[in-house]
Write a protein that holds these residues in place. Sequence first.
Motif, PDB file in Angstrom:
ATOM      1  N   TYR A  71       0.840  -1.174   0.000  1.00  0.00           N
ATOM      2  CA  TYR A  71       0.000   0.000   0.000  1.00  0.00           C
ATOM      3  C   TYR A  71       0.882   1.232   0.000  1.00  0.00           C
ATOM      4  O   TYR A  71       1.731   1.390   0.858  1.00  0.00           O
ATOM      5  N   PHE A  72       0.670   2.075  -0.975  1.00  0.00           N
ATOM      6  CA  PHE A  72       1.457   3.282  -1.086  1.00  0.00           C
ATOM      7  C   PHE A  72       0.526   4.464  -0.873  1.00  0.00           C
ATOM      8  O   PHE A  72      -0.226   4.842  -1.751  1.00  0.00           O
ATOM      9  N   LEU A  73       0.568   4.985   0.320  1.00  0.00           N
ATOM     10  CA  LEU A  73      -0.262   6.116   0.692  1.00  0.00           C
ATOM     11  C   LEU A  73       0.659   7.264   1.044  1.00  0.00           C
ATOM     12  O   LEU A  73       1.746   7.065   1.548  1.00  0.00           O
ATOM     13  N   ASN A  74       0.201   8.454   0.776  1.00  0.00           N
ATOM     14  CA  ASN A  74       0.981   9.596   1.226  1.00  0.00           C
ATOM     15  C   ASN A  74       0.043  10.626   1.826  1.00  0.00           C
ATOM     16  O   ASN A  74      -1.155  10.642   1.556  1.00  0.00           O
ATOM     17  N   GLN A  75       0.636  11.480   2.650  1.00  0.00           N
ATOM     18  CA  GLN A  75      -0.178  12.456   3.375  1.00  0.00           C
ATOM     19  C   GLN A  75      -0.921  13.388   2.435  1.00  0.00           C
ATOM     20  O   GLN A  75      -2.053  13.760   2.713  1.00  0.00           O
ATOM     21  N   LYS A  76      -0.327  13.751   1.314  1.00  0.00           N
ATOM     22  CA  LYS A  76      -0.973  14.693   0.390  1.00  0.00           C
ATOM     23  C   LYS A  76      -2.263  14.098  -0.182  1.00  0.00           C
ATOM     24  O   LYS A  76      -3.291  14.765  -0.214  1.00  0.00           O
ATOM     25  N   SER A  77      -2.232  12.834  -0.605  1.00  0.00           N
ATOM     26  CA  SER A  77      -3.439  12.230  -1.173  1.00  0.00           C
ATOM     27  C   SER A  77      -4.514  12.045  -0.100  1.00  0.00           C
ATOM     28  O   SER A  77      -5.700  12.221  -0.373  1.00  0.00           O
ATOM     29  N   ILE A  78      -4.094  11.705   1.111  1.00  0.00           N
ATOM     30  CA  ILE A  78      -5.056  11.552   2.204  1.00  0.00           C
ATOM     31  C   ILE A  78      -5.706  12.893   2.522  1.00  0.00           C
ATOM     32  O   ILE A  78      -6.927  13.004   2.628  1.00  0.00           O
ATOM     33  N   LYS A  79      -4.880  13.932   2.663  1.00  0.00           N
ATOM     34  CA  LYS A  79      -5.419  15.261   2.982  1.00  0.00           C
ATOM     35  C   LYS A  79      -6.360  15.755   1.895  1.00  0.00           C
ATOM     36  O   LYS A  79      -7.398  16.348   2.181  1.00  0.00           O
ATOM     37  N   ASN A  80      -6.026  15.515   0.631  1.00  0.00           N
ATOM     38  CA  ASN A  80      -6.864  15.957  -0.479  1.00  0.00           C
ATOM     39  C   ASN A  80      -8.218  15.246  -0.455  1.00  0.00           C
ATOM     40  O   ASN A  80      -9.259  15.868  -0.678  1.00  0.00           O
ATOM     41  N   THR A  81      -8.202  13.959  -0.164  1.00  0.00           N
ATOM     42  CA  THR A  81      -9.440  13.189  -0.107  1.00  0.00           C
ATOM     43  C   THR A  81     -10.348  13.665   1.023  1.00  0.00           C
ATOM     44  O   THR A  81     -11.561  13.697   0.883  1.00  0.00           O
ATOM     45  N   LEU A  82      -9.756  14.064   2.138  1.00  0.00           N
ATOM     46  CA  LEU A  82     -10.540  14.397   3.331  1.00  0.00           C
ATOM     47  C   LEU A  82     -10.895  15.874   3.475  1.00  0.00           C
ATOM     48  O   LEU A  82     -11.595  16.235   4.420  1.00  0.00           O
ATOM     49  N   LYS A  83     -10.446  16.715   2.548  1.00  0.00           N
ATOM     50  CA  LYS A  83     -10.635  18.158   2.725  1.00  0.00           C
ATOM     51  C   LYS A  83     -12.097  18.559   2.909  1.00  0.00           C
ATOM     52  O   LYS A  83     -12.388  19.518   3.612  1.00  0.00           O
ATOM     53  N   ASN A  84     -13.024  17.826   2.303  1.00  0.00           N
ATOM     54  CA  ASN A  84     -14.446  18.163   2.443  1.00  0.00           C
ATOM     55  C   ASN A  84     -14.978  17.933   3.858  1.00  0.00           C
ATOM     56  O   ASN A  84     -16.010  18.493   4.213  1.00  0.00           O
ATOM     57  N   TRP A  85     -14.274  17.116   4.633  1.00  0.00           N
ATOM     58  CA  TRP A  85     -14.785  16.731   5.944  1.00  0.00           C
ATOM     59  C   TRP A  85     -13.977  17.333   7.089  1.00  0.00           C
ATOM     60  O   TRP A  85     -14.275  17.076   8.249  1.00  0.00           O
ATOM     61  N   ASN A  86     -12.972  18.145   6.788  1.00  0.00           N
ATOM     62  CA  ASN A  86     -12.082  18.684   7.820  1.00  0.00           C
ATOM     63  C   ASN A  86     -12.803  19.440   8.928  1.00  0.00           C
ATOM     64  O   ASN A  86     -12.497  19.261  10.102  1.00  0.00           O
ATOM     65  N   ASP A  87     -13.742  20.302   8.574  1.00  0.00           N
ATOM     66  CA  ASP A  87     -14.435  21.101   9.592  1.00  0.00           C
ATOM     67  C   ASP A  87     -15.275  20.229  10.516  1.00  0.00           C
ATOM     68  O   ASP A  87     -15.267  20.412  11.741  1.00  0.00           O
ATOM     69  N   ILE A  88     -15.991  19.270   9.940  1.00  0.00           N
ATOM     70  CA  ILE A  88     -16.809  18.372  10.750  1.00  0.00           C
ATOM     71  C   ILE A  88     -15.906  17.541  11.661  1.00  0.00           C
ATOM     72  O   ILE A  88     -16.194  17.370  12.850  1.00  0.00           O
ATOM     73  N   ILE A  89     -14.804  17.042  11.109  1.00  0.00           N
ATOM     74  CA  ILE A  89     -13.883  16.221  11.891  1.00  0.00           C
ATOM     75  C   ILE A  89     -13.280  17.031  13.037  1.00  0.00           C
ATOM     76  O   ILE A  89     -13.213  16.559  14.170  1.00  0.00           O
ATOM     77  N   ALA A  90     -12.865  18.261  12.747  1.00  0.00           N
ATOM     78  CA  ALA A  90     -12.257  19.104  13.789  1.00  0.00           C
ATOM     79  C   ALA A  90     -13.238  19.366  14.927  1.00  0.00           C
ATOM     80  O   ALA A  90     -12.893  19.255  16.114  1.00  0.00           O
ATOM     81  N   THR A  91     -14.472  19.711  14.580  1.00  0.00           N
ATOM     82  CA  THR A  91     -15.496  19.988  15.590  1.00  0.00           C
ATOM     83  C   THR A  91     -15.795  18.750  16.428  1.00  0.00           C
ATOM     84  O   THR A  91     -15.867  18.807  17.663  1.00  0.00           O
ATOM     85  N   THR A  92     -15.944  17.627  15.755  1.00  0.00           N
ATOM     86  CA  THR A  92     -16.277  16.391  16.455  1.00  0.00           C
ATOM     87  C   THR A  92     -15.109  15.891  17.302  1.00  0.00           C
ATOM     88  O   THR A  92     -15.312  15.390  18.413  1.00  0.00           O
ATOM     89  N   ALA A  93     -13.895  16.022  16.782  1.00  0.00           N
ATOM     90  CA  ALA A  93     -12.701  15.622  17.551  1.00  0.00           C
ATOM     91  C   ALA A  93     -12.638  16.404  18.857  1.00  0.00           C
ATOM     92  O   ALA A  93     -12.360  15.843  19.921  1.00  0.00           O
ATOM     93  N   ASN A  94     -12.896  17.699  18.776  1.00  0.00           N
ATOM     94  CA  ASN A  94     -12.893  18.544  19.972  1.00  0.00           C
ATOM     95  C   ASN A  94     -14.015  18.151  20.933  1.00  0.00           C
ATOM     96  O   ASN A  94     -13.807  18.073  22.139  1.00  0.00           O
ATOM     97  N   LYS A  95     -15.183  17.870  20.399  1.00  0.00           N
ATOM     98  CA  LYS A  95     -16.347  17.507  21.220  1.00  0.00           C
ATOM     99  C   LYS A  95     -16.080  16.245  22.042  1.00  0.00           C
ATOM    100  O   LYS A  95     -16.425  16.187  23.220  1.00  0.00           O
ATOM    101  N   TYR A  96     -15.449  15.239  21.424  1.00  0.00           N
ATOM    102  CA  TYR A  96     -15.241  13.957  22.099  1.00  0.00           C
ATOM    103  C   TYR A  96     -13.809  13.753  22.599  1.00  0.00           C
ATOM    104  O   TYR A  96     -13.497  12.700  23.142  1.00  0.00           O
ATOM    105  N   LYS A  97     -12.954  14.753  22.389  1.00  0.00           N
ATOM    106  CA  LYS A  97     -11.544  14.660  22.827  1.00  0.00           C
ATOM    107  C   LYS A  97     -10.844  13.450  22.183  1.00  0.00           C
ATOM    108  O   LYS A  97     -10.183  12.660  22.845  1.00  0.00           O
ATOM    109  N   VAL A  98     -11.018  13.330  20.861  1.00  0.00           N
ATOM    110  CA  VAL A  98     -10.401  12.266  20.069  1.00  0.00           C
ATOM    111  C   VAL A  98      -9.462  12.929  19.056  1.00  0.00           C
ATOM    112  O   VAL A  98      -9.795  13.959  18.484  1.00  0.00           O
ATOM    113  N   ASP A  99      -8.319  12.329  18.840  1.00  0.00           N
ATOM    114  CA  ASP A  99      -7.329  12.852  17.908  1.00  0.00           C
ATOM    115  C   ASP A  99      -7.902  12.936  16.487  1.00  0.00           C
ATOM    116  O   ASP A  99      -8.417  11.945  15.959  1.00  0.00           O
TER     117      ASP A  99
END
Length: 196
Positions: free
Chosen positions: A30-58
């Motif tokens: 499996y060849f994964l890199n941070q750039k491709s992961i970040k690009n795939t997840l950019k649509n969900w960053n705000d929801i993830i950040a809010t939820t991570a803070n709410k539940y104290k999860v990384d």
Amino acid sequence: MTLGILAISILLLTGFNQFLNTKPTLKKNYFLNQKSIKNTLKNWNDIIATTANKYKVDEKLIKSIVYVESSGNPYAKSQSNAIGLMQIKPSSAGAEVYRLNGKKGRPSIQELYDPKTNIDIGTSYISFLQKKFISIKNKDVMRYATIVAYVNGTSALLKTFSKSRKEAINIINTMTKKSFCTHIKKNTRQCKHFVI
């Protein structure tokens, strides 16, 4: 998706790539890199950040699970009826989170296709698992135990060590990160291709 891909993504996102071994003799690389992961997840960053803070999860843990479980597709559905970004099964993780929040029943399929609801339920479930494993002393091992439990269930994880939950936790507490991962690799069918 498989446990191995999930673990590899988390390793990459958290900077533990020195533990990856991609020998050419492996059947799957499996060849994964941070750039491709970040690009795939950019649509969900705000929801993830809010939820991570709410539940104290990384946030990196949430992003890794979203990336591996659904490739960032909110309409993903597995053969085992896991739904949405974080591949929530309504009858297991979904029902457990509902119970923890004082709700009856389980989330509907329509609810789980909603990215905000799916990430909230998935992150709440991660938080629940982390609390179950609070007695694991090594934080890296606890993180990996949480990942394995998220994918396979807590009972399945602990049974690879002992029939007794207490004894299983005691055994886990004697392990290093590497020995834990080696044990999981040997005893969990889904990650036979995962090399640490």
